[in-house]
Motif scaffolding. Structure first.
Motif, PDB file in Angstrom:
ATOM      1  N   HIS A  25      43.352  43.263  21.561  1.00 50.41           N
ATOM      2  CA  HIS A  25      42.969  43.632  20.203  1.00 50.41           C
ATOM      3  C   HIS A  25      43.305  42.516  19.207  1.00 50.41           C
ATOM      4  N   VAL A  26      44.475  41.902  19.357  1.00 52.15           N
ATOM      5  CA  VAL A  26      44.829  40.755  18.519  1.00 52.15           C
ATOM      6  C   VAL A  26      43.866  39.602  18.786  1.00 52.15           C
ATOM      7  N   THR A  71      37.474  46.680  22.554  1.00 49.97           N
ATOM      8  CA  THR A  71      37.864  46.176  21.235  1.00 49.97           C
ATOM      9  C   THR A  71      36.636  46.132  20.333  1.00 49.97           C
ATOM     10  N   LYS A  72      36.824  45.643  19.123  1.00 49.96           N
ATOM     11  CA  LYS A  72      35.694  45.491  18.208  1.00 49.96           C
ATOM     12  C   LYS A  72      34.756  44.372  18.652  1.00 49.96           C
ATOM     13  N   ILE A  90      40.581  40.205  17.023  1.00 51.87           N
ATOM     14  CA  ILE A  90      40.689  39.933  15.574  1.00 51.87           C
ATOM     15  C   ILE A  90      40.646  38.431  15.314  1.00 51.87           C
ATOM     16  N   GLN A  91      41.360  37.667  16.122  1.00 55.37           N
ATOM     17  CA  GLN A  91      41.364  36.212  15.968  1.00 55.37           C
ATOM     18  C   GLN A  91      39.978  35.624  16.218  1.00 55.37           C
ATOM     19  N   ALA A 137      37.029  37.135  15.857  1.00 56.76           N
ATOM     20  CA  ALA A 137      36.157  37.489  14.737  1.00 56.76           C
ATOM     21  C   ALA A 137      36.443  36.617  13.524  1.00 56.76           C
ATOM     22  N   SER A 138      37.722  36.353  13.268  1.00 56.46           N
ATOM     23  CA  SER A 138      38.092  35.512  12.129  1.00 56.46           C
ATOM     24  C   SER A 138      37.560  34.088  12.300  1.00 56.46           C
ATOM     25  N   GLU A 149      31.615  43.322  12.749  1.00 60.42           N
ATOM     26  CA  GLU A 149      32.946  42.780  12.478  1.00 60.42           C
ATOM     27  C   GLU A 149      32.873  41.348  11.953  1.00 60.42           C
ATOM     28  N   CYS A 150      31.903  40.578  12.456  1.00 57.15           N
ATOM     29  CA  CYS A 150      31.761  39.176  12.045  1.00 57.15           C
ATOM     30  C   CYS A 150      30.784  38.992  10.893  1.00 57.15           C
TER      31      CYS A 150
END
Length: 772
Positions: free
Chosen positions: A314-315, A488-489, A318-319, A321-322, A499-500
């Protein structure tokens, strides 16, 4: 079912060349005439022109424009690049090797052409020169002499690219294996592990991954490695090296240990066979100090794997997508300033590349764990069960023989063969009675004794498991599998695009959507591999210690709910835009298939007694009807069939499932096939009529309605007129079985033939059961 498959395609890296793009190198072509001119420059007398041309070819071959790639290939760019592998200028060679690796990694046809053009001879000529350069660099570093950093970088990158080319060819072009074996690369590849802290980690890892792939199911490569006098020692040292002994990061060290151990695991059966022959005249067998390193290898590997796969998906999502959102912003800013694209090798692309690499290594670690468990865990399980059954048999032998048995022996008519047959039938009948808890002819006291014995055996086997490879796997690997399998997303395209903040329809950026899609493929592949590894575990347990499921029913229920949540997440989210619909469906079902494989095994393990709801059953049926391949439909049929066996008190669910299997999975396609004019079945027909689900559904119906005493038999099977419907399906099923080409699909043909035989016997049995 069965073991998960090895990965068979080397994924493209985000910056495959590993070096910054040459300033001014072409990224697009405006006309067809530019391509021959570019290729001509590869043979220019000016080294700068050759470097530029090679870098341009590398860029164009991996561009988003497939027409440019086809144009380059049509103009023999592969031959021109291979010819330049002998170039005297290192900058040219590194760009050429990068270009060849790039195109081989993304284009199967190009990989085959590279192999046909005999790149092996050119690489064989380069390797001694590179090996000497690497040796000189290491020695110079030891002597603290000043080294030209750019020169070292070129040597390392060229070596990495060459190994990567061979790795891709090994995985994608089966015919290349003979030429690669003939290159005798084992000493060269193994040598990287002995100086791992003196080389770039990426180079050691590339060499290790290639050797891991090369020694998988390749007897020639295994023997070649084992014949190298120091190879096993070097790899054993690398597999057990500690953080305090080497100046590498924890992750890099773990990867090197896993790779070294994986290579050793590949060659272990061959190594043990060679040791047995070597010490066959030794009365004590293989000496303990010789065999111990091999015995200790698997547990040591599972321990390091368990630490390495403690990876927070999950982390990571997020990374990812960022990084993608930042990359999109930079690209938009660059375009608004008049540039065609942002420079390759940006921090965000490097971050995405590192994440992709980490995910691929976690997948490899899971594959290795699954293989170790399947190969050695099953033996441990069989041994645990065997010892306890042996103890029980010894106890049984001590019990006095009954007078009935004595009378039977005394009344023998001398026909030993008939007596053996009768005894065998009695044993079979008795075992069937034990399994049938509703059999009124079995004394309850006897039943309690049998169940108590079985429970004791299961508990003792479970205790033995804790001290074996199974125990290490259960305690160290299983907890991480659930975390790695969680969606995950970035697991589905729809959620990832959202998400992106990427739009696909209308004014969307196709480059951005492609970047999102490639990251989603990584996360979906990780979910798929974790679930596949988990199902390997379940299958071994089912095969060897099936009672384990009942002893751990709470865990079974927990895993079942977890798998249901995965299915709901994957299948419940919105679909991706039309442009990505095919990829979206493929990725969704790539995760759903192993999830349903796990459900199927769990359901079999507990006789269908899983926490399922009517809504779940409706969802299974819906997914089964939309699934794109027969494998996943067969798995869902297996799940439904086992759920339908629950009793008492589940008549409505049984009816829902029974009617679906009989009418939709079996009758509808069979009758359609029977009414067609064709007399043979092609591969497309096989997919259209879903042969495997039909066979699986038939087998399930035989089991579900095998006894009139089941509470659902009369209200569902009898009142639903299942028997007459099955009678109508006998001829179509027989016709279908005969059209399956035994040479092309022997297993399916054999299963289908058996279903035909069993269908006839089942019809006769059910007709006689109630004299219908």
């Amino acid at each position: 079912m069965g073991r998960i498959q090895k990965r068979t395609f080397k994924e493209q890296r985000y910056n495959p060349l590993g070096t910054s793009t040459i300033q001014g190198a072409a990224t697009t072509v405006q006309s067809k005439e530019e391509v021959p001119a570019l290729i001509k420059k590869l043979g220019s007398s000016d080294a700068n022109d050759r470097v530029w041309a090679a870098a341009s070819a590398s860029n164009l071959l991996v561009s988003d424009d497939p027409s440019t790639r086809r144009l380059l290939l049509a103009n023999n760019v592969v031959s021109a690049l291979i010819e330049r592998l002998s170039d005297s200028v290192p900058e040219v060679v590194v760009q050429v090797t990068g270009a060849l690796h790039n195109i081989a990694a993304i284009d199967q046809g190009a990989a085959e052409e590279i192999s046909r053009r005999n790149i092996y001879a050119a690489i064989q000529n380069l390797i001694p020169r590179l090996a000497k350069s690497i040796d000189d660099i290491i020695k110079q570093k030891d002597e603290k002499k000043q080294i030209n950093g750019d020169e070292r970088k070129l040597v390392f990158l060229t070596t990495d690219n060459l190994i990567s080319i061979l790795w891709v060819l090994c995985e994608t072009v089966p015919s290349s294996l003979r030429q690669i074996n003939d290159m005798a690369l084992s000493p060269f590849l193994v040598s990287f592990f002995s100086v791992a802290d003196k080389l770039p980690s990426s180079l050691v890892q590339t060499a290790g991954q290639f050797l891991f792939t090369l020694t998988d199911d390749n007897f020639h490569a295994k023997r070649a490695l084992l014949s190298h006098p120091s190879a096993v020692g070097i790899l054993m040292n690398a597999a057990h090296i500690k953080q305090s002994d080497i100046s590498l990061s924890a992750d890099d060290l773990a990867i090197i240990r896993i790779l070294a151990g994986g290579i050793l695991a590949n060659v272990k059966p061959t190594a043990l066979s060679m040791l047995e022959k070597q010490y066959k005249h030794n009365s004590d067998g293989i000496p303990a100090d010789v065999i111990k390193p091999w015995d200790d290898l698997s547990k040591a590997l599972l321990q390091v794997i368990s630490q390495f796969i403690e990876f927070d998906v999950h982390v990571a999502a997020i990374q990812a997508a960022s990084s993608i959102k930042t990359n999109i912003g930079l690209r938009a800013e660059s375009v608004s300033n008049g540039a065609e694209s942002i420079a390759n090798g940006s921090d965000n692309e490097i971050a995405l590349g590192q994440l992709s690499s980490r995910i691929s290594y976690v997948q490899m670690a899971l594959e290795l764990a699954a293989n170790i468990f399947t190969d050695e865990g099953a033996s441990d399980a069989d041994a645990a069960v065997g010892e306890n059954i042996k103890d029980k048999n010894l106890r049984d032998e001590e019990e006095p023989v009954s007078s009935d048995d004595d009378n039977n022996d005394g009344n023998s008519d001398g026909n030993d063969e008939n007596d053996d047959d009768a005894d065998y039938s009695d044993i079979v009948d008795e075992e069937e009675d034990v399994e049938d808890k509703d059999n009124t002819g079995f004394d309850q006291d006897d039943m309690d004794d049998v169940l108590a014995d079985e429970d004791t055996i299961a508990k003792k086997a479970d205790e033995a498991v804790q001290n074996s490879i199974l125990g290490v796997f259960i305690n160290s690997i299983i907890p991480s599998l659930q975390r790695l399998a969680e969606p995950t997303k970035m697991t589905t395209l729809a959620t990832a695009l959202n998400e992106c903040s990427v739009l696909v329809n209308g004014d969307g950026d196709s480059g951005s959507s492609s970047l999102v899609a490639s990251v989603v493929e990584d996360f979906a592949a990780l979910n798929e591999r974790a679930l596949g590894c988990f199902n390997n575990f379940l299958l071994v347990i089912e095969e060897s210690i099936k009672s384990w499921f009942l002893l751990h029913k709470n865990s079974v229920d927990h895993w079942w709910r977890f798998l249901i949540a995965i299915a709901e997440h994957i299948f419940g989210v919105d679909a991706a835009p039309e442009e990505l619909s095919k990829l979206d469906q493929r990725l969704r079902f790539s995760v759903l298939e192993p999830a349903f494989g796990c459900m199927w095994t769990l359901a079999r393990g507990v006789g269908g007694s899983v926490p399922v709801t009517p809504e779940h059953i409706k969802g299974f049926i819906h997914i089964c009807g939309t699934a794109p391949n027969v494998e996943i439909r067969a798995k869902i049929v297996g799940v439904l069939g086992n759920i339908a066996r629950r009793q008492p008190g589940h008549i409505e669910e049984n009816q829902h499932i029974g009617l679906y299997l009989l009418e939709q999975v079996i009758s509808k396609p069979l009758l359609a096939f029977s009414g067609s004019s064709g007399n043979s079945m092609t591969d497309d027909d096989d997919d259209d009529i879903s042969v495997e689900p039909i066979v699986e559904a038939m087998d399930m119906l035989f089991d579900i309605y095998s006894d009139m005493a089941f509470d659902y038999d009369e209200p569902v099977f009898v009142r639903g007129d299942f028997l007459n419907k099955l009678r109508q399906l006998y001829i179509p099923m027989r016709k279908l079985a005969k059209t399956i080409d035994r040479r092309r699909n022997k297993e399916l043909r054999d299963r289908s033939d058996l279903v035909v035989q069993n269908l006839r016997a089942f019809i006769e049995y059910k007709a006689s059961e109630r004299k219908i």
